[in-house]
Design a protein around this motif. Structure first.
Motif, PDB file in Angstrom:
ATOM      1  N   VAL A  98      34.249  49.301  34.860  1.00 17.00           N
ATOM      2  CA  VAL A  98      34.853  48.810  36.102  1.00 17.00           C
ATOM      3  C   VAL A  98      34.037  49.335  37.275  1.00 17.00           C
ATOM      4  N   SER A  99      34.135  48.625  38.388  1.00 13.74           N
ATOM      5  CA  SER A  99      33.367  49.012  39.569  1.00 13.74           C
ATOM      6  C   SER A  99      34.201  48.780  40.812  1.00 13.74           C
ATOM      7  N   GLY A 125      41.112  36.218  42.490  1.00 12.01           N
ATOM      8  CA  GLY A 125      40.625  35.761  41.194  1.00 12.01           C
ATOM      9  C   GLY A 125      39.829  36.783  40.420  1.00 12.01           C
ATOM     10  N   TYR A 126      39.723  38.033  40.929  1.00  7.93           N
ATOM     11  CA  TYR A 126      38.990  39.071  40.214  1.00  7.93           C
ATOM     12  C   TYR A 126      39.892  39.713  39.151  1.00  7.93           C
ATOM     13  N   LEU A 127      39.308  40.023  38.016  1.00 14.27           N
ATOM     14  CA  LEU A 127      40.013  40.801  36.998  1.00 14.27           C
ATOM     15  C   LEU A 127      39.859  42.264  37.356  1.00 14.27           C
ATOM     16  N   GLY A 163      42.425  48.416  41.552  1.00 18.33           N
ATOM     17  CA  GLY A 163      41.706  47.339  42.222  1.00 18.33           C
ATOM     18  C   GLY A 163      40.225  47.324  41.907  1.00 18.33           C
ATOM     19  N   TYR A 164      39.785  48.186  40.972  1.00 15.15           N
ATOM     20  CA  TYR A 164      38.386  48.185  40.566  1.00 15.15           C
ATOM     21  C   TYR A 164      38.147  46.966  39.668  1.00 15.15           C
ATOM     22  N   ARG A 165      37.019  46.314  39.874  1.00 13.62           N
ATOM     23  CA  ARG A 165      36.754  45.044  39.198  1.00 13.62           C
ATOM     24  C   ARG A 165      36.120  45.259  37.829  1.00 13.62           C
ATOM     25  N   VAL A 166      36.689  44.589  36.846  1.00 12.60           N
ATOM     26  CA  VAL A 166      36.191  44.684  35.477  1.00 12.60           C
ATOM     27  C   VAL A 166      34.869  43.940  35.384  1.00 12.60           C
ATOM     28  N   GLN A 167      33.928  44.523  34.652  1.00 14.42           N
ATOM     29  CA  GLN A 167      32.588  43.960  34.534  1.00 14.42           C
ATOM     30  C   GLN A 167      32.435  43.147  33.238  1.00 14.42           C
ATOM     31  N   GLY A 168      31.650  42.098  33.341  1.00 11.98           N
ATOM     32  CA  GLY A 168      31.402  41.276  32.166  1.00 11.98           C
ATOM     33  C   GLY A 168      30.233  40.344  32.398  1.00 11.98           C
ATOM     34  N   ASP A 213      31.058  41.338  38.321  1.00 14.02           N
ATOM     35  CA  ASP A 213      32.507  41.234  38.448  1.00 14.02           C
ATOM     36  C   ASP A 213      33.006  39.974  37.743  1.00 14.02           C
ATOM     37  N   ILE A 214      34.060  40.131  36.955  1.00 11.95           N
ATOM     38  CA  ILE A 214      34.680  38.972  36.318  1.00 11.95           C
ATOM     39  C   ILE A 214      35.605  38.317  37.333  1.00 11.95           C
TER      40      ILE A 214
END
Length: 507
Positions: free
Chosen positions: A97-98, A119-121, A126-131, A162-163
């Motif tokens: 996450v970032s 729309g961010y996962l 509130g950290y955005r999951v990476q993919g 960011d997903i």
């Protein structure tokens, strides 16, 4: 060594056991924390003081110190949930996450993720999951079959990011190919191919008349028909119907073969080609199938398309030669939106046989193809690759961490693949609080990959990994730690009594 030094030895024991009790208390406090990994404290002797003894030099210990605090990264049990974005790792690895707008990456085992208003996962902070984004698979023109490289499971692209679901709608796609696999009854009624002199030779396509008849062809003028839904560029649906009729062989044709005429049609009101006569509106393509005596498909012949953009546009009512796709299948041209003829999208026609030379010769049956056996006519299989617009209905996550969107138009689209990371030394990770870890020089850089690849574990959707703290073990440690603390306090009180004796000596 003085009595005061003995007292400080006891103090080191009190301090060490107090810290260990803090570690145990933290484990117990997080017994219900999602993805929490417990810690274990290990003691070591603090130092030893050299003293003179009869045989030389001896050593006397000066207390205890905390040697190491190591994380317990064993697998926690899983709890099922009702949210598809709740995910757990079974095996090695961490989610990445970032924080928004920061080039910082944290790692976590807690997979309680949700989509935010943009729309961010994201995780609970509130950290955005990476993919990785997943590239759309290349679709073959043969009734939508997907080509994938040998051994390739997930077609990831670029670097982890960011997903985000930016578009919750699936745009429409026009039909580019359609296929029908049938059995046409070889014992069905046939039409006479030797009419009286001067009479027009009867054929199936001559029966179509969009002006005189409604419907354009009567039920007694064909043997069998099959219909499927095709789509234009705007997502509008149209019924495409193929009619079949068996005919007798004519002079010069092998009498044992079976000959089936067919026409490809759409409702006349859906046909906006504009350069065909009114009675031919809706009639897109015509041809014949040839089967041998055993009922096996051997070739197609007498094919005509009423409009053929790749060559000079024919005059009204003229029929151009068929054009074949790069796969050797004939192309049908429809105009549902009234676009210019040169802009029409060709539709690949597949009955299970293709032209090996791409020009109507050297026919090669596919593994699945149309037949003409002595059994009732039936449609065995049909498919097309177009669809209307649709809205996202739900998200699912596979064992490989692939986020797949399911849309109201029936489309299932792979969107992202979760990025997992593992470390050569997971015990070197730094705990940042909030179920987050950060890499350090001791842990080494994160080794990223797809779930299930290499040593990385797999993903369980609709599940969360629970804390791996075992209360029974922690309570036993608590008891032993309490006794150790109590024993060290006795060292101090006993040393105090000894000092009292020394002081009383002066009396």
């Amino acid at each position: 060594m003085s009595l005061t030094a003995s007292m400080w030895t006891g103090v080191s024991g009190l301090r060490g056991h107090g810290q260990k009790m803090g570690t145990i208390g933290n484990n117990i406090a997080n017994v219900s924390t999602v993805g929490f990994k417990g810690s274990r404290m290990h003691f070591e002797d603090f130092m030893s003081q050299s003293v003179s003894v009869a045989n030389g030099i001896g050593q006397v210990g000066r207390g205890v110190a905390v040697g190491a605090i190591l994380g317990d990264f064993s697998q926690g049990s899983l709890e099922t949930t009702n949210e598809s974005t709740d995910v757990a790792i079974t095996g090695n690895g961490f989610f990445t996450v970032s924080p928004p707008g920061e080039a910082v990456t944290y790692y976590t085992r807690a997979g309680n993720f949700r989509f935010d208003k943009d729309g961010y996962l994201v995780d609970p902070h509130g950290y955005r999951v990476q993919g990785w984004e997943i590239g759309q698979q290349q679709v073959d023109q043969f009734i939508g079959q997907v080509n994938m490289e040998q051994g390739q499971q997930v077609n990831i692209q670029g670097v982890p990011d960011d997903i985000r679901l930016e578009n919750f709608q699936s745009p429409p796609q026009a039909t580019n190919n359609f296929g029908m696999i049938l059995n046409l009854d070889s014992q069905s009624q046939t039409i006479d191919t030797n009419p009286a002199p001067g009479a027009a030779e009867p054929n199936l396509w001559a029966n179509w008349n969009a002006v005189a008849n409604n419907p354009p062809i009567g039920e007694q003028q064909y043997t069998y028909q099959s219909t499927l839904r095709v789509y234009d560029d705007n997502g509008g649906g149209h019924n495409l119907t193929v009619y079949f009729q068996q005919r007798e062989p004519v002079a010069g044709e092998p009498a044992a073969n079976k000959y089936w005429q067919y026409i490809v049609t759409v409702p006349p009101e859906s046909d906006l080609r504009g350069i065909v006569p009114a009675e031919s509106a809706g009639l897109l393509f015509q041809g014949e199938m040839v089967f041998n005596a055993a009922g096996n498909f051997i070739e197609m012949q007498n094919m005509q398309s009423l409009l053929n953009p790749p060559v000079a546009p024919p005059g009204p009512g003229a029929a151009g030669p068929p054009v074949f796709s790069q796969n050797g299948y004939p192309l049908v041209y429809a105009n549902f939106l009234g676009v210019d003829p040169e802009d029409m999208q060709p539709i690949e026609l597949n009955f299970g046989i293709r032209s090996g030379d791409g020009a109507g010769g050297a026919w090669e049956p596919d593994a699945l193809n149309t037949t003409s056996f002595a059994s009732p006519s039936t449609t065995l299989f049909q498919a097309q690759d177009g669809y209307t617009a649709g809205f996202l209905q739900n998200i699912s996550i596979s064992r490989e961490g692939v986020l797949t969107g399911r849309y109201s138009n029936g489309q299932v689209t792979e969107l992202y693949a979760l990025t997992l990371a593992d470390f050569n030394n997971v015990w070197g990770l730094r705990r940042e609080g909030g179920n987050l870890f950060a890499e350090t020089r001791d842990s080494g850089p994160g080794l990223t990959g797809i779930a299930g690849s290499g040593r990385l574990g797999t993903i369980a959707s609709n599940a969360l990994e629970l804390s791996n703290v075992d209360l029974a073990t922690e309570f036993v440690k608590m008891i032993s730690t309490q006794k150790g603390f109590q024993a060290n306090s006795k060292t101090i009180t006993t040393t105090d009594m000894m000092l009292d004796e020394v002081i009383r000596m002066k009396r």
